[in-house]
Design a protein around this motif. Structure first.
Motif, PDB file in Angstrom:
ATOM      1  N   HIS A   1       0.829  -1.196   0.000  1.00 52.99           N
ATOM      2  CA  HIS A   1       0.000   0.000   0.000  1.00 52.99           C
ATOM      3  C   HIS A   1       0.865   1.249   0.000  1.00 52.99           C
ATOM      4  N   ILE A   2       0.623   2.153  -0.960  1.00 54.54           N
ATOM      5  CA  ILE A   2       1.389   3.388  -1.104  1.00 54.54           C
ATOM      6  C   ILE A   2       0.414   4.545  -1.190  1.00 54.54           C
ATOM      7  N   THR A   3       0.719   5.676  -0.536  1.00 53.03           N
ATOM      8  CA  THR A   3      -0.131   6.866  -0.567  1.00 53.03           C
ATOM      9  C   THR A   3       0.740   8.076  -0.820  1.00 53.03           C
ATOM     10  N   ILE A   4       0.257   8.965  -1.744  1.00 54.88           N
ATOM     11  CA  ILE A   4       0.946  10.225  -2.034  1.00 54.88           C
ATOM     12  C   ILE A   4      -0.014  11.341  -1.717  1.00 54.88           C
ATOM     13  N   GLY A   5       0.336  12.265  -0.845  1.00 54.32           N
ATOM     14  CA  GLY A   5      -0.530  13.378  -0.475  1.00 54.32           C
ATOM     15  C   GLY A   5      -0.229  14.616  -1.287  1.00 54.32           C
ATOM     16  N   THR A   6      -1.160  15.567  -1.232  1.00 53.82           N
ATOM     17  CA  THR A   6      -0.958  16.825  -1.956  1.00 53.82           C
ATOM     18  C   THR A   6       0.176  17.658  -1.347  1.00 53.82           C
ATOM     19  N   ASP A   7       0.557  17.313  -0.087  1.00 56.85           N
ATOM     20  CA  ASP A   7       1.677  18.009   0.545  1.00 56.85           C
ATOM     21  C   ASP A   7       3.012  17.374   0.211  1.00 56.85           C
ATOM     22  N   GLY A   8       2.978  16.309  -0.639  1.00 57.92           N
ATOM     23  CA  GLY A   8       4.202  15.651  -1.073  1.00 57.92           C
ATOM     24  C   GLY A   8       4.606  14.485  -0.220  1.00 57.92           C
ATOM     25  N   LYS A   9       3.849  14.186   0.893  1.00 53.54           N
ATOM     26  CA  LYS A   9       4.188  13.076   1.744  1.00 53.54           C
ATOM     27  C   LYS A   9       3.890  11.765   1.034  1.00 53.54           C
ATOM     28  N   LEU A  10       4.872  10.853   1.020  1.00 53.28           N
ATOM     29  CA  LEU A  10       4.739   9.546   0.401  1.00 53.28           C
ATOM     30  C   LEU A  10       5.013   8.498   1.464  1.00 53.28           C
ATOM     31  N   SER A  11       4.093   7.548   1.664  1.00 53.61           N
ATOM     32  CA  SER A  11       4.279   6.512   2.676  1.00 53.61           C
ATOM     33  C   SER A  11       3.974   5.152   2.084  1.00 53.61           C
ATOM     34  N   ILE A  12       4.694   4.147   2.572  1.00 50.61           N
ATOM     35  CA  ILE A  12       4.529   2.761   2.132  1.00 50.61           C
ATOM     36  C   ILE A  12       4.337   1.906   3.369  1.00 50.61           C
ATOM     37  N   VAL A  13       3.329   1.047   3.389  1.00 47.67           N
ATOM     38  CA  VAL A  13       3.081   0.149   4.512  1.00 47.67           C
ATOM     39  C   VAL A  13       3.153  -1.281   4.001  1.00 47.67           C
ATOM     40  N   ASN A  14       4.009  -2.108   4.629  1.00 44.35           N
ATOM     41  CA  ASN A  14       4.104  -3.520   4.318  1.00 44.35           C
ATOM     42  C   ASN A  14       3.212  -4.257   5.309  1.00 44.35           C
ATOM     43  N   ALA A  15       2.076  -4.781   4.831  1.00 43.00           N
ATOM     44  CA  ALA A  15       1.101  -5.418   5.717  1.00 43.00           C
ATOM     45  C   ALA A  15       1.447  -6.876   5.976  1.00 43.00           C
ATOM     46  N   SER A  16       2.578  -7.329   5.520  1.00 42.35           N
ATOM     47  CA  SER A  16       2.933  -8.741   5.650  1.00 42.35           C
ATOM     48  C   SER A  16       4.026  -8.904   6.698  1.00 42.35           C
ATOM     49  N   ALA A  17       3.991 -10.070   7.304  1.00 35.34           N
ATOM     50  CA  ALA A  17       5.030 -10.378   8.299  1.00 35.34           C
ATOM     51  C   ALA A  17       6.282 -10.900   7.633  1.00 35.34           C
ATOM     52  N   SER A  18       6.242 -11.127   6.366  1.00 32.22           N
ATOM     53  CA  SER A  18       7.383 -11.697   5.653  1.00 32.22           C
ATOM     54  C   SER A  18       8.002 -10.652   4.744  1.00 32.22           C
ATOM     55  N   SER A  19       9.171 -10.970   4.262  1.00 34.31           N
ATOM     56  CA  SER A  19       9.880 -10.073   3.357  1.00 34.31           C
ATOM     57  C   SER A  19       9.718 -10.585   1.935  1.00 34.31           C
ATOM     58  N   TYR A  20       9.295  -9.691   1.021  1.00 32.38           N
ATOM     59  CA  TYR A  20       9.132 -10.047  -0.400  1.00 32.38           C
ATOM     60  C   TYR A  20       9.829  -9.019  -1.249  1.00 32.38           C
ATOM     61  N   TRP A  21      10.042  -9.345  -2.483  1.00 32.62           N
ATOM     62  CA  TRP A  21      10.496  -8.327  -3.424  1.00 32.62           C
ATOM     63  C   TRP A  21       9.295  -7.804  -4.180  1.00 32.62           C
ATOM     64  N   CYS A  22       9.336  -6.522  -4.621  1.00 33.74           N
ATOM     65  CA  CYS A  22       8.159  -5.896  -5.231  1.00 33.74           C
ATOM     66  C   CYS A  22       8.577  -4.910  -6.304  1.00 33.74           C
ATOM     67  N   PHE A  23       7.618  -4.557  -7.148  1.00 32.29           N
ATOM     68  CA  PHE A  23       7.838  -3.515  -8.138  1.00 32.29           C
ATOM     69  C   PHE A  23       6.483  -2.970  -8.528  1.00 32.29           C
ATOM     70  N   GLY A  24       6.431  -1.802  -9.166  1.00 36.39           N
ATOM     71  CA  GLY A  24       5.164  -1.249  -9.633  1.00 36.39           C
ATOM     72  C   GLY A  24       5.255   0.237  -9.840  1.00 36.39           C
ATOM     73  N   GLY A  25       4.116   0.831 -10.207  1.00 37.16           N
ATOM     74  CA  GLY A  25       4.093   2.257 -10.450  1.00 37.16           C
ATOM     75  C   GLY A  25       2.703   2.714 -10.801  1.00 37.16           C
ATOM     76  N   THR A  26       2.525   4.053 -10.815  1.00 34.92           N
ATOM     77  CA  THR A  26       1.232   4.621 -11.186  1.00 34.92           C
ATOM     78  C   THR A  26       1.474   5.988 -11.792  1.00 34.92           C
ATOM     79  N   THR A  27       0.452   6.529 -12.449  1.00 36.21           N
ATOM     80  CA  THR A  27       0.528   7.848 -13.079  1.00 36.21           C
ATOM     81  C   THR A  27      -0.541   8.740 -12.479  1.00 36.21           C
ATOM     82  N   TYR A  28      -0.202  10.023 -12.217  1.00 33.59           N
ATOM     83  CA  TYR A  28      -1.189  10.938 -11.657  1.00 33.59           C
ATOM     84  C   TYR A  28      -1.000  12.317 -12.284  1.00 33.59           C
ATOM     85  N   MET A  29      -2.040  13.160 -12.102  1.00 33.95           N
ATOM     86  CA  MET A  29      -2.014  14.526 -12.620  1.00 33.95           C
ATOM     87  C   MET A  29      -1.337  15.440 -11.602  1.00 33.95           C
ATOM     88  N   LEU A  30      -0.525  16.357 -12.099  1.00 39.31           N
ATOM     89  CA  LEU A  30       0.160  17.299 -11.234  1.00 39.31           C
ATOM     90  C   LEU A  30      -0.797  18.395 -10.789  1.00 39.31           C
TER      91      LEU A  30
END
Length: 565
Positions: free
Chosen positions: A535-564
């Motif tokens: 789970h990733i969240t980007i706020g209008t104030d520029g704050k970006l946070s990532i939460v790993n909801a799993s108890a295990s370690s995994y590798w990940c990748f991804g991305g999204t597009t948004y309007m400025l």
């Protein structure tokens, strides 16, 4: 004692025991339609050549109420049978059965199945003629005024037996004769045309047509032909008076070709001879065809085509000047070559069709080709002016509003493509959208321009990138082009913190922040198997946070597009 006969005795017409046999046929050799019994007419209309299939339902189906076949509509006769009359009923039937044998029976209404007719059937039989003579007596009288019907029963037929009934015939007498139509349907061609005979001492007649030669025609003579037209001819004559000619057909005054009337010989006459095949063979009819009209007074000419001015002029005269050089008319008008003029009673005026003289309701009546010219339509409504211009390969639509000081244009060109432009003269701002074979273009004098081509997207400010650190060695890569920004996060199990609720955070710089808060998810994998989203969240104030909801370690990748923002 001796007796001497003094006179002779002659015995004639002594029957020597010979029997004469007679046969009938449709052909001269006796083979077509051969029969030793002259046929009777069918008492049933349409011959009842019925092709009716009936399917059996099992053993002894008659007693079980199975397919008993009644022909009531056609074979049911009224006012036909009388006491003592003898009739023969016959018909053909074809049975199709692949298994056990059965039985077919028929009866006159009120009679007995056993006393009428029956025939056994078997899988090998294809067509059988069933015939029975019926003598009408008291036992057949019914309350329906001597009406009788014929019933056919398929008895003890195996399952799926099919029965086809054809060639029904009801005839007078106790012998079956060849099938014939009824009296209302029979023609001369239906009766046998030839007769043959021979004599011998045997009562049984031969069925060999050769025994009856020579075959001779015995059918009645056809009636005489009716009177009909063989031909029709016509001749013509001119006369000076309206008196009807009395000249006969063969007189030379009658001509085979039609002459032309004149002021002297005004009257045109015709004589028609009709020839018939029977007397009287000809008929002649004389008729007036035309009358020459006297010449009326001359009317004023509608239009004169001349290289000189008409000497006789009147109001409404049209003159098309066919000369090659300017000509000055009597009234002083300069007449131009190949121009049409109208005389109004005083002067020559160019004969034009003005635009306000044309009232067009439906342009579909106009056809043809418009070559090397332009069509322009201007409509004014207060401060708004709309213009449509069609010229060669170009169409231009213009919409101008003087109250707003703005102009919209739309252009279509077979080579240049499409262009839509908005101009605000107050601010000096111009916005343009264009499309042609090179691609799609848009520009704004207050901002950047962009181009979409088969090779990609181009903007005037180009592609910009930046990187934001999220901690634990994980970075977010941002790329923006125009007002669009794409964020991508790439990591692996070596640097993604394990455990529920573990979070990473970063700060996106100004100019890269979204217009609204943007949550999204990154796909997390273990090996090649998808496990759960990150789970990733980007706020209008520029704050970006990532939460790993799993108890295990995994590798990940991804991305999204948004309007400025």
């Amino acid at each position: 004692m001796t007796i001497v006969a003094s006179n002779s005795l002659t015995v004639s017409n002594v029957n020597d025991g010979t029997i004469t046999h007679v046969a009938y046929a449709n052909s001269a050799d006796g083979t077509d339609g051969f029969t030793t019994v002259y046929p009777n007419l069918n008492l049933l209309n349409a011959g009842f050549n019925l092709n009716i299939a009936m399917v059996g339902t099992g053993e002894n189906n008659y007693n079980q109420g199975g397919p008993r076949f009644y022909i009531n509509s056609g074979l049911y006769m009224s006012q036909l049978f009388n006491i003592g009359d003898i009739f023969t009923v016959s018909f053909s039937f074809k049975v199709e059965s692949q298994t056990a044998s059965g039985q077919i029976m028929a009866q006159i209404d009120g009679g007995s199945w056993a006393t009428y007719a029956k025939a056994n059937i078997s899988p090998s039989e294809s067509e059988i003629i069933l015939t029975q003579s019926i003598v009408v007596d008291e036992t057949f009288i019914t309350s329906n005024n001597n009406s009788r019907g014929i019933k056919i029963n398929l008895n003890k037929a195996p399952t799926s037996t099919k029965l086809t009934l054809t060639n029904f015939k009801l005839e007078i007498g106790n012998k079956r004769t060849p099938w014939m139509p009824s009296s209302s349907e029979v023609t001369t061609a239906d009766w046998p045309s030839y007769i043959g005979q021979y004599s011998d001492f045997t009562s049984t007649a031969s069925t060999d047509p050769a025994k009856y030669v020579p075959w001779t025609v015995f059918k009645g003579i056809d009636g005489n032909n009716g009177r009909g037209i063989v031909s029709s001819e016509q001749k013509y004559q001119l006369t000076q008076t309206s008196a009807k000619p009395v000249d006969p057909w063969d007189n030379s005054v009658w001509q085979t070709t039609q002459p032309t009337t004149t002021a002297t010989n005004k009257y045109l006459w015709s004589i028609t001879r009709t020839t018939f095949n029977l007397a009287p063979l000809t008929q002649d009819i004389v008729e007036q065809k035309a009358v020459y009209g006297d010449k009326g007074t001359d009317g004023n000419p509608g239009k004169i085509v001349s290289d000189t001015e008409p000497t006789t002029r009147f109001k409404g005269l049209t003159w098309k000047y066919s000369g090659t050089a300017d000509l000055t008319a009597i009234d002083g008008t300069v007449i131009k070559p190949n121009v049409e003029y109208y005389y109004n009673g005083t002067h020559w005026i160019i004969n034009l069709i003005e635009a306000n003289q044309i009232h067009v309701i439906d342009l579909s009546a106009i056809s043809g080709t418009f070559t090397n010219g332009s069509i322009k339509n201007v409509a004014i409504d207060g401060p708004v002016t709309s213009t449509i211009l069609i010229e060669k390969k170009h169409i231009l639509f213009t919409f101008s509003d003087s109250s707003q000081n703005t102009t919209n244009t739309l252009e279509l060109d077979s080579q240049q493509g499409y262009a839509n432009t908005f101009v605000d003269s107050n601010s000096g701002r111009t916005r343009t959208v264009q499309a042609n074979f090179q691609g799609f273009f848009t520009s704004d004098t207050d901002g950047p321009s962009a181009q979409l081509t088969p090779y990609g997207v181009y903007v005037t400010n180009g592609l910009q990138t930046t990187t934001v650190s999220l901690g634990s060695g994980i970075n977010a890569t941002l790329a923006k082009i125009g007002q669009m920004c794409q964020i991508s996060i790439n990591s692996n199990s070596s640097n993604v913190p394990a455990g529920n609720g573990v979070a990473l955070s970063g700060n996106i710089p100004a100019g890269w922040r979204p217009a609204i808060g943007t949550p999204f998810e990154v796909m997390m994998y273990s090996g090649t198997a998808f496990q759960r989203p990150l789970h990733i969240t980007i706020g209008t104030d520029g704050k970006l946070s990532i939460v790993n909801a799993s108890a295990s370690s995994y590798w990940c990748f991804g991305g999204t597009t948004y309007m400025l923002a």
